[in-house]
Design a protein around this motif. Structure first.
Motif, PDB file in Angstrom:
ATOM      1  N   GLY A  97       4.602 -37.007 -36.310  1.00 51.83           N
ATOM      2  CA  GLY A  97       5.233 -36.756 -37.603  1.00 51.83           C
ATOM      3  C   GLY A  97       4.459 -35.755 -38.443  1.00 51.83           C
ATOM      4  N   ALA A  98       3.123 -35.895 -38.453  1.00 48.80           N
ATOM      5  CA  ALA A  98       2.287 -34.968 -39.228  1.00 48.80           C
ATOM      6  C   ALA A  98       2.395 -33.545 -38.691  1.00 48.80           C
ATOM      7  CB  ALA A  98       0.838 -35.432 -39.218  1.00 48.80           C
ATOM      8  N   VAL A  99       2.414 -33.413 -37.371  1.00 51.31           N
ATOM      9  CA  VAL A  99       2.556 -32.083 -36.755  1.00 51.31           C
ATOM     10  C   VAL A  99       3.910 -31.484 -37.105  1.00 51.31           C
ATOM     11  CG1 VAL A  99       2.761 -30.858 -34.542  1.00 51.31           C
ATOM     12  CG2 VAL A  99       0.913 -32.508 -34.894  1.00 51.31           C
ATOM     13  N   LEU A 100       4.961 -32.290 -37.052  1.00 49.43           N
ATOM     14  CA  LEU A 100       6.287 -31.779 -37.388  1.00 49.43           C
ATOM     15  C   LEU A 100       6.382 -31.368 -38.851  1.00 49.43           C
ATOM     16  CD1 LEU A 100       8.613 -34.115 -35.324  1.00 49.43           C
ATOM     17  CD2 LEU A 100       8.257 -31.666 -34.998  1.00 49.43           C
ATOM     18  N   VAL A 101       5.798 -32.143 -39.735  1.00 55.40           N
ATOM     19  CA  VAL A 101       5.803 -31.764 -41.155  1.00 55.40           C
ATOM     20  C   VAL A 101       5.088 -30.431 -41.328  1.00 55.40           C
ATOM     21  CG1 VAL A 101       4.893 -32.343 -43.434  1.00 55.40           C
ATOM     22  CG2 VAL A 101       6.054 -34.091 -42.074  1.00 55.40           C
ATOM     23  N   ARG A 102       3.920 -30.294 -40.725  1.00 53.19           N
ATOM     24  CA  ARG A 102       3.155 -29.046 -40.837  1.00 53.19           C
ATOM     25  C   ARG A 102       3.950 -27.863 -40.282  1.00 53.19           C
ATOM     26  NH1 ARG A 102      -1.108 -28.839 -36.619  1.00 53.19           N
ATOM     27  NH2 ARG A 102       0.680 -28.022 -35.502  1.00 53.19           N
ATOM     28  N   ASP A 103       4.460 -28.022 -39.062  1.00 52.94           N
ATOM     29  CA  ASP A 103       5.169 -26.911 -38.409  1.00 52.94           C
ATOM     30  C   ASP A 103       6.475 -26.567 -39.111  1.00 52.94           C
ATOM     31  OD1 ASP A 103       3.086 -26.903 -36.614  1.00 52.94           O
ATOM     32  OD2 ASP A 103       4.241 -27.722 -34.944  1.00 52.94           O
ATOM     33  N   HIS A 104       7.204 -27.593 -39.555  1.00 54.12           N
ATOM     34  CA  HIS A 104       8.485 -27.327 -40.196  1.00 54.12           C
ATOM     35  C   HIS A 104       8.320 -26.777 -41.610  1.00 54.12           C
ATOM     36  CE1 HIS A 104      11.619 -28.828 -37.360  1.00 54.12           C
ATOM     37  NE2 HIS A 104      10.489 -29.104 -36.729  1.00 54.12           N
ATOM     38  N   THR A 105       7.239 -27.101 -42.267  1.00 50.22           N
ATOM     39  CA  THR A 105       6.970 -26.499 -43.576  1.00 50.22           C
ATOM     40  C   THR A 105       6.791 -24.995 -43.411  1.00 50.22           C
ATOM     41  OG1 THR A 105       5.997 -28.535 -44.418  1.00 50.22           O
ATOM     42  CG2 THR A 105       5.397 -26.489 -45.554  1.00 50.22           C
ATOM     43  N   LYS A 106       6.033 -24.598 -42.391  1.00 51.82           N
ATOM     44  CA  LYS A 106       5.841 -23.176 -42.105  1.00 51.82           C
ATOM     45  C   LYS A 106       7.159 -22.541 -41.663  1.00 51.82           C
ATOM     46  CE  LYS A 106       3.192 -19.854 -39.326  1.00 51.82           C
ATOM     47  NZ  LYS A 106       4.254 -18.892 -39.460  1.00 51.82           N
ATOM     48  N   LEU A 107       7.874 -23.216 -40.774  1.00 51.16           N
ATOM     49  CA  LEU A 107       9.153 -22.700 -40.287  1.00 51.16           C
ATOM     50  C   LEU A 107      10.126 -22.489 -41.445  1.00 51.16           C
ATOM     51  CD1 LEU A 107      11.260 -22.007 -38.120  1.00 51.16           C
ATOM     52  CD2 LEU A 107      11.692 -24.453 -37.898  1.00 51.16           C
ATOM     53  N   ASP A 108      10.226 -23.470 -42.334  1.00 48.07           N
ATOM     54  CA  ASP A 108      11.133 -23.332 -43.474  1.00 48.07           C
ATOM     55  C   ASP A 108      10.801 -22.100 -44.308  1.00 48.07           C
ATOM     56  OD1 ASP A 108      12.447 -25.610 -42.673  1.00 48.07           O
ATOM     57  OD2 ASP A 108      11.642 -26.883 -44.267  1.00 48.07           O
ATOM     58  N   ALA A 109       9.520 -21.893 -44.561  1.00 49.16           N
ATOM     59  CA  ALA A 109       9.105 -20.723 -45.347  1.00 49.16           C
ATOM     60  C   ALA A 109       9.451 -19.430 -44.608  1.00 49.16           C
ATOM     61  CB  ALA A 109       7.612 -20.786 -45.647  1.00 49.16           C
TER      62      ALA A 109
END
Length: 105
Positions: free
Chosen positions: A5-17
């Motif tokens: 979950g932490a990895v997905l939050v990190r990666d998706h935050t970057k992806l969203d930006a």
């Protein structure tokens, strides 16, 4: 699961930006909220919260969503990604699935 979950939050935050930046460059309007299908899938997973079936339901839903996204990226024609076909495909693929090589444009 917490690590995933932490990895997905990190990666998706970057992806969203990155996607917001790319959409702005290409003058594309992004959806403001999840689709009806996405809301239905989320509700099905949330209904399992607190049960032993939750983790499997969450992982299955995430796997399917990521596969769908990657299939869309892989099937875009270079013209659809103008003005930056190879760069956009590479950026979207890497952001969606770090470490996965981008399909050649």
């Amino acid at each position: 699961m917490k690590h995933v979950g932490a990895v997905l939050v990190r990666d998706h935050t970057k992806l969203d930006a990155d996607v917001k930046t790319l959409a702005g460059r290409l003058n594309v309007t992004l959806p403001a909220s999840p689709s009806a299908e996405q809301k239905k899938e989320l509700a099905a997973v949330q209904a399992k919260d607190g049960s032993s079936a939750y983790d499997a339901a969450w992982l299955t839903t995430q796997d399917a969503a990521h596969r769908k996204t990657l299939a869309l990226i892989d099937h875009e024609s270079p013209a659809d990604l103008t003005p930056c076909p190879s760069q956009c495909r590479r950026a979207l693929t890497e952001a969606s699935c770090p470490g996965r090589p981008a399909t050649a444009a």
